[in-house]
Design a protein around this motif. Structure first.
Motif, PDB file in Angstrom:
ATOM      1  N   TYR A  76       0.858  -1.207   0.000  1.00 19.99           N
ATOM      2  CA  TYR A  76       0.000   0.000   0.000  1.00 19.99           C
ATOM      3  C   TYR A  76       0.889   1.250   0.000  1.00 19.99           C
ATOM      4  CZ  TYR A  76      -4.257   2.701   1.227  1.00 19.99           C
ATOM      5  OH  TYR A  76      -5.334   3.573   1.230  1.00 19.99           O
ATOM      6  N   GLN A 106      -5.081 -11.410   7.863  1.00 26.54           N
ATOM      7  CA  GLN A 106      -4.094 -10.945   6.867  1.00 26.54           C
ATOM      8  C   GLN A 106      -3.519 -12.127   6.084  1.00 26.54           C
ATOM      9  OE1 GLN A 106      -0.438 -10.759   6.846  1.00 26.54           O
ATOM     10  NE2 GLN A 106       0.030 -11.736   8.817  1.00 26.54           N
ATOM     11  N   SER A 108      -6.284 -13.140   3.485  1.00 22.73           N
ATOM     12  CA  SER A 108      -6.340 -12.206   2.351  1.00 22.73           C
ATOM     13  C   SER A 108      -5.133 -12.407   1.446  1.00 22.73           C
ATOM     14  CB  SER A 108      -6.325 -10.755   2.830  1.00 22.73           C
ATOM     15  OG  SER A 108      -7.491 -10.463   3.507  1.00 22.73           O
ATOM     16  N   THR A 139      -2.987  -3.329   1.576  1.00 22.36           N
ATOM     17  CA  THR A 139      -3.978  -3.076   2.617  1.00 22.36           C
ATOM     18  C   THR A 139      -3.592  -1.972   3.585  1.00 22.36           C
ATOM     19  OG1 THR A 139      -5.478  -4.209   4.130  1.00 22.36           O
ATOM     20  CG2 THR A 139      -3.182  -4.635   4.465  1.00 22.36           C
ATOM     21  N   TYR A 159      -5.174  -1.143   7.477  1.00 19.17           N
ATOM     22  CA  TYR A 159      -6.146  -1.376   8.541  1.00 19.17           C
ATOM     23  C   TYR A 159      -6.297  -0.074   9.316  1.00 19.17           C
ATOM     24  CZ  TYR A 159      -5.841  -6.424   7.737  1.00 19.17           C
ATOM     25  OH  TYR A 159      -5.892  -7.673   7.177  1.00 19.17           O
ATOM     26  N   HIS A 207      -8.866  -2.977   1.415  1.00 21.36           N
ATOM     27  CA  HIS A 207      -8.114  -3.815   0.472  1.00 21.36           C
ATOM     28  C   HIS A 207      -8.364  -3.295  -0.944  1.00 21.36           C
ATOM     29  CE1 HIS A 207      -8.342  -6.727   3.752  1.00 21.36           C
ATOM     30  NE2 HIS A 207      -7.834  -7.723   3.049  1.00 21.36           N
TER      31      HIS A 207
END
Ligand SMILES: Cc1cc2nc3c(=O)[nH]c(=O)nc-3n(C[C@H](O)[C@H](O)[C@H](O)COP(=O)(O)OP(=O)(O)OC[C@H]3O[C@@H](n4cnc5c(N)ncnc54)[C@H](O)[C@@H]3O)c2cc1C
Length: 503
Positions: free
Chosen positions: A272, A398, A401, A414, A416, A427
């Motif tokens: 990310y 996690q 995913s 991702t 959070y 996501h």
């Protein structure tokens, strides 16, 4: 039952409201139909541009007479969730933000604003700045030309103590599907001076009906603002390994449950962060996808980040009052033996870390937008499940995913966003939409994620247009209750049939 848009609908609105209020040219239809979803663009029947609540009402009344479906948007910058395009082809987009974009009032004593649906994050920030930044807003880290109202009623969120954007609205004006104008809470009482002060008012709390629904069109809103603290200091910790996530979650939970840290915590993974400054390194991987772990590690080292970046902020009167608070948080995180600290001043030197400073400061930023160009071909669809703030569960999530995404050829990207009890796990699934195989895999992957999380007991809380009907169909009783409400408030079903699965 809604049919194709009849010519009489356009003729009537043209003669009543003028040419500025409508557009059904092929170029405009193509522009408003474009989105980033795997299933392709969804063309509307045309576009409406109301200039006032009265015009919204006239348009809704005409839609009832001609049985036309309207898809309301404030600015349509819901990137990765549907953009401007309607949930079903042929619906007529009502773009409120084009002409209904005024800040009607800012009360600096009681700290609220009254705004039109088209007021953007950037616009309110600039206006607060013009007035000396005595008040602070909560912003997303998404497009700065997105709207506060559209974001709030789609259950969007920010990062400051005012992060709950719908929670911070107070008093809505709504044109219902049957054409009535409802002012919620104290706004229903003629002459009331407390519309944007008293959240619940007399009788049932109706505001929630207009969130992620299709019962009405929000034409005005009150929005609470926070006094801007004199000093804001952000803290950042980097953790080296993917499985550190569980420990991070357990470290954050107590600090949020008692609100020792006033902001939310952002826990951002490596890809990310990298996606805001890099594109997928096809050269380095020899064209291979998903991103091999060795290359991911190299990129992390190159940009000075860990597998996870954990951030939050303190507010105070002076640096001196904040310093001991940061020291306490440092001790707390450094106990893990893994956390590497980055100070506020150091964060300002880094493009990746500065995004964290901006979002905790209520400053809109465009710096996350390049994430959408991580892979070429402009495909993006966001998956948004919730994860309890329990380290063992969070680590299972996690890993789940990561493995589902890898199976379909995608990276785990991702962030959070953590409260004390639960985090929203953003996501973004970024894919090459020009490549039919990759677009097909993205659609399948999204459904596999949705299925796996639902089976594990963790449903999604916000959905892109192409899965809204499926997501609603998974619920019990709620679809029937929504249908009953729809019949009562919009008997001809003119507002966005199918939105969030409500028909
Ligand atoms: C990199 C990136 C980061 C992001 N970060 C965040 C983040 O931190 N937090 C977050 O919440 N989002 C985030 N987003 C998502 C998104 O950009 C915003 O939520 C968006 O700006 C929503 O505002 P909008 O004006 O575009 O909404 P719109 O697209 O206008 O509307 C959103 C939804 O609400 C409905 N709607 C809008 N206005 C009305 C109205 N007046 N009456 C009735 N229904 C209406 C629409 O039908 C649609 O379903 C991010 C996106 C990107 C690309």
């Amino acid at each position: 039952m809604i049919n194709a848009v009849p010519k009489a609908f356009w003729d009537e609105l043209l003669s009543e409201l003028g040419a500025d209020a409508i557009d059904h040219s092929p170029a405009t239809i193509a522009d408003y139909g474009a989105n980033l979803m795997p299933s392709g663009d969804r063309m509307p029947g045309g576009v409406l541009y109301p200039a006032s609540t009265a015009q919204v009402q006239q348009m809704v009344q005409a839609a009832n007479r001609h049985r036309v479906a309207i898809w309301p948007i404030s600015t349509g910058r819901n990137v990765g969730i549907g953009e401007k395009s309607p949930v079903r082809e042929g619906q007529v987009v009502m773009h409120l933000g084009r002409r209904m974009n005024h800040i009607h009032e800012i009360d600096e004593t009681l700290c609220f604003a009254e705004i039109d649906p088209g007021v953007t994050f950037r616009q309110l920030y600039d206006e607060l700045g013009r007035r000396g930044h005595r008040l602070m807003m909560s912003s997303t880290s998404g497009p700065t030309d997105g709207s506060l109202v559209g974001n709030a009623i789609d259950k969007g969120a920010g990062y400051t103590p005012y992060f709950d954007h719908f929670g911070m609205t107070c008093g809505l004006e709504v044109v219902l599907g049957d054409g009535r104008i409802l002012r919620t809470a104290d706004g229903a009482s003629p002459g009331a001076k407390t519309w944007h002060l008293v959240k619940y008012g007399f009788g049932p709390f109706l505001d929630g009906l207009f969130v992620q629904s299709n019962f009405g069109i929000v034409t005005r809103a009150g929005l609470w603002l926070m006094p801007r603290p004199p000093v804001i200091r952000c803290f950042i910790f980097s953790f080296p390994d993917d499985d550190d996530f569980g420990e991070i979650v357990d470290l954050i939970r107590p600090l949020k449950l008692n609100n020792f840290v006033p902001t939310l915590f952002k826990v951002t993974n490596d890809v990310y962060s990298l996606g805001t400054v890099e594109t997928y390194p096809y050269g380095r991987t020899g064209g291979k996808t998903p991103l091999p772990d060795e290359v991911r590690g190299e990129l992390r080292r190159q940009h000075g980040i860990g597998s996870w970046t954990v951030s939050g902020a303190f507010y105070g009167d002076s640096e001196e009052t904040i310093r001991p608070l940061i020291e306490r948080v440092r001790k707390h995180f450094e106990r893990s033996g893994k956390a590497r600290y980055t100070s506020h001043e150091q964060a300002l030197e880094s493009r990746i870390f500065k995004i964290h400073v901006d979002t905790f400061s209520g400053t809109p930023t465009e710096e996350e937008m390049p994430l959408h160009e991580w892979r070429p071909g402009g495909g993006s669809i966001w998956f948004l499940p919730s994860t309890p703030m329990v380290g063992s569960i969070a680590n299972q999530h996690q890993r789940m995913s990561r493995s589902i995404l890898a199976r379909y050829g995608f990276e785990f990207i991702t962030e959070y966003v953590c409260t004390g009890r639960v985090s929203r796990a953003l996501h973004p699934l970024i894919f090459n939409r020009q490549d039919p195989d990759e677009a097909r895999r993205a659609a399948e992957c999204y459904r596999a994620l949705m299925q796996a999380y639902a089976e594990a007991g963790y449903p999604i809380s916000r959905a892109p247009i192409e899965v809204q009907e499926e997501a609603m169909a998974r619920l019990q009783v709620t679809p029937e209750v929504c249908r009953d409400l729809k019949r009562a408030l919009d008997p001809n079903g003119v507002i966005a049939p199918g939105k969030y699965g409500i028909v």
